[in-house]
Design a protein around this motif. Structure first.
Motif, short mmCIF file in Angstrom:
data_model
loop_
_atom_site.label_atom_id
_atom_site.label_comp_id
_atom_site.label_asym_id
_atom_site.label_seq_id
_atom_site.Cartn_x
_atom_site.Cartn_y
_atom_site.Cartn_z
N ASN A 147 0.85 -1.19 0.00
CA ASN A 147 0.00 0.00 0.00
C ASN A 147 0.88 1.23 0.00
O ASN A 147 2.10 1.12 -0.09
N LYS A 148 0.26 2.39 0.06
CA LYS A 148 0.99 3.66 -0.05
C LYS A 148 1.26 4.20 1.35
O LYS A 148 0.34 4.57 2.06
N GLU A 149 2.52 4.21 1.72
CA GLU A 149 2.94 4.69 3.04
C GLU A 149 3.21 6.18 3.00
O GLU A 149 4.02 6.65 2.20
N HIS A 150 2.51 6.92 3.83
CA HIS A 150 2.83 8.34 4.03
C HIS A 150 3.98 8.38 5.03
O HIS A 150 3.80 8.02 6.19
N VAL A 151 5.16 8.76 4.58
CA VAL A 151 6.31 8.79 5.47
C VAL A 151 6.04 9.74 6.64
O VAL A 151 6.39 9.45 7.78
N TRP A 152 5.39 10.87 6.36
CA TRP A 152 4.89 11.74 7.42
C TRP A 152 3.43 11.34 7.59
O TRP A 152 2.62 11.58 6.70
N PRO A 153 3.07 10.69 8.69
CA PRO A 153 1.72 10.14 8.83
C PRO A 153 0.63 11.16 8.57
O PRO A 153 0.74 12.33 8.97
N GLN A 154 -0.43 10.70 7.92
CA GLN A 154 -1.55 11.58 7.60
C GLN A 154 -2.13 12.25 8.86
O GLN A 154 -2.49 13.41 8.83
N SER A 155 -2.17 11.51 9.95
CA SER A 155 -2.78 12.03 11.16
C SER A 155 -1.96 13.15 11.82
O SER A 155 -2.49 13.90 12.64
N THR A 156 -0.70 13.26 11.46
CA THR A 156 0.15 14.30 12.06
C THR A 156 0.70 15.28 11.04
O THR A 156 1.52 16.13 11.37
N GLY A 157 0.31 15.13 9.81
CA GLY A 157 0.87 15.99 8.77
C GLY A 157 -0.13 16.33 7.70
O GLY A 157 -1.03 17.13 7.90
N ASP A 217 3.43 25.08 4.99
CA ASP A 217 2.68 24.76 6.20
C ASP A 217 3.46 23.83 7.13
O ASP A 217 3.07 23.62 8.27
N ALA A 218 4.61 23.33 6.67
CA ALA A 218 5.49 22.56 7.56
C ALA A 218 6.06 23.45 8.66
O ALA A 218 6.44 22.95 9.72
N ASP A 219 6.11 24.75 8.41
CA ASP A 219 6.63 25.67 9.41
C ASP A 219 5.79 25.63 10.69
O ASP A 219 6.28 26.01 11.76
N ASN A 220 4.56 25.16 10.59
CA ASN A 220 3.66 25.09 11.74
C ASN A 220 3.59 23.69 12.34
O ASN A 220 2.76 23.44 13.20
N LYS A 221 4.42 22.77 11.86
CA LYS A 221 4.40 21.40 12.35
C LYS A 221 5.61 21.14 13.25
O LYS A 221 6.68 21.70 13.04
N ARG A 222 5.42 20.29 14.23
CA ARG A 222 6.52 19.92 15.14
C ARG A 222 7.26 18.71 14.59
O ARG A 222 6.62 17.69 14.26
N ILE A 223 8.57 18.77 14.54
CA ILE A 223 9.36 17.64 14.06
C ILE A 223 9.12 16.41 14.93
O ILE A 223 9.13 15.28 14.46
N THR A 224 8.87 16.62 16.22
CA THR A 224 8.68 15.48 17.13
C THR A 224 7.38 14.73 16.87
O THR A 224 7.18 13.65 17.42
N SER A 225 6.51 15.26 16.03
CA SER A 225 5.32 14.49 15.67
C SER A 225 5.65 13.41 14.65
O SER A 225 4.87 12.48 14.46
N VAL A 226 6.81 13.52 14.02
CA VAL A 226 7.20 12.55 13.00
C VAL A 226 8.53 11.85 13.30
O VAL A 226 8.77 10.76 12.81
N ALA A 227 9.38 12.47 14.10
CA ALA A 227 10.68 11.88 14.42
C ALA A 227 11.14 12.34 15.80
O ALA A 227 10.75 13.41 16.27
N LYS A 228 11.99 11.52 16.40
CA LYS A 228 12.49 11.85 17.75
C LYS A 228 13.16 13.21 17.77
O LYS A 228 12.96 14.00 18.68
N SER A 229 13.98 13.49 16.74
CA SER A 229 14.68 14.78 16.71
C SER A 229 15.27 15.03 15.33
O SER A 229 15.48 14.09 14.54
N MET A 230 15.56 16.28 15.07
CA MET A 230 16.24 16.65 13.83
C MET A 230 17.66 16.07 13.82
O MET A 230 18.15 15.63 12.78
N GLU A 231 18.30 16.05 14.97
CA GLU A 231 19.66 15.51 15.07
C GLU A 231 19.70 14.04 14.66
O GLU A 231 20.61 13.61 13.95
#
Length: 184
Positions: A68-78, A157-171
């Motif tokens: 199936n088609k995986e949204h790497v950034w989950p639909q529910s958080t992005g 609109d990514a400017d309004n999203k938190r990186i921690t909703s998709v990954a532990k950290s930017m680092e």
């Protein structure tokens, strides 16, 4: 792009470049046939390569049974499939349905003492989940990181999203990018 820029100025320069050069919008339903082209196996042209563990499966779209088609950034958080980002071919990748379901909307992270995620066939995937995170196989970590970087850069609109909703950290994503360089 002026690569001498830094921080937000560089981000905006790259965003403008991506917006100006990515002029074709694809409908979510059209991705069924496009993934067969973009993720075609380099070993067998009748197959496609799955994102998280690079396993090859039958390439013809069968309604989501084989992949199936995986949204790497989950639909529910992005972005869901009704948005341009949610149907962006750079964002969606083919994945085993059971593995995709196990990942769900868990953010990416390093998993210790977790469980191995199984594929639809029951075989192990080399991916792990636990402690509130999902960890793809090492051979895919850079791919995941670069897709997230792309989304953060391309869509304002990514400017309004938190990186921690998709990954532990930017680092961590930067480490994954270095661990798993771009492949064929």
């Amino acid at each position: 792009a002026n690569l001498d820029l830094n921080d937000n100025a560089l981000l905006l320069e790259l965003r403008d470049l991506l917006v100006d050069t990515h002029t074709t919008t694809i409908k979510y339903s059209s991705l069924n046939n496009i993934l067969y082209i973009t993720d075609r196996s380099l070993k067998d042209s009748s197959k496609i390569t799955l994102l998280y563990n690079h396993k090859d499966v039958k390439g013809a779209w069968d309604g989501g049974t084989t992949y199936n088609k995986e949204h790497v950034w989950p639909q529910s958080t992005g972005w869901d499939k009704s948005t341009t980002a949610g149907a962006d071919v750079h964002h969606l990748r083919p994945e085993d349905p059971t593995l995709n379901s196990t990942r769900g909307n868990l953010p990416y992270g390093e998993v210790t003492n977790g469980k191995e995620a199984k594929m639809k066939t029951g075989e192990g995937s080399g991916c792990y989940f636990g402690n509130g995170y999902f960890e793809p196989h090492d051979i895919s970590k850079g791919d995941v990181a670069r897709i997230i970087f792309y989304l953060l850069t391309r869509y304002s609109d990514a400017d309004n999203k938190r990186i921690t909703s998709v990954a532990k950290s930017m680092e961590m994503l930067l480490e994954w990018n270095a661990l798993d360089p771009v492949d064929d």
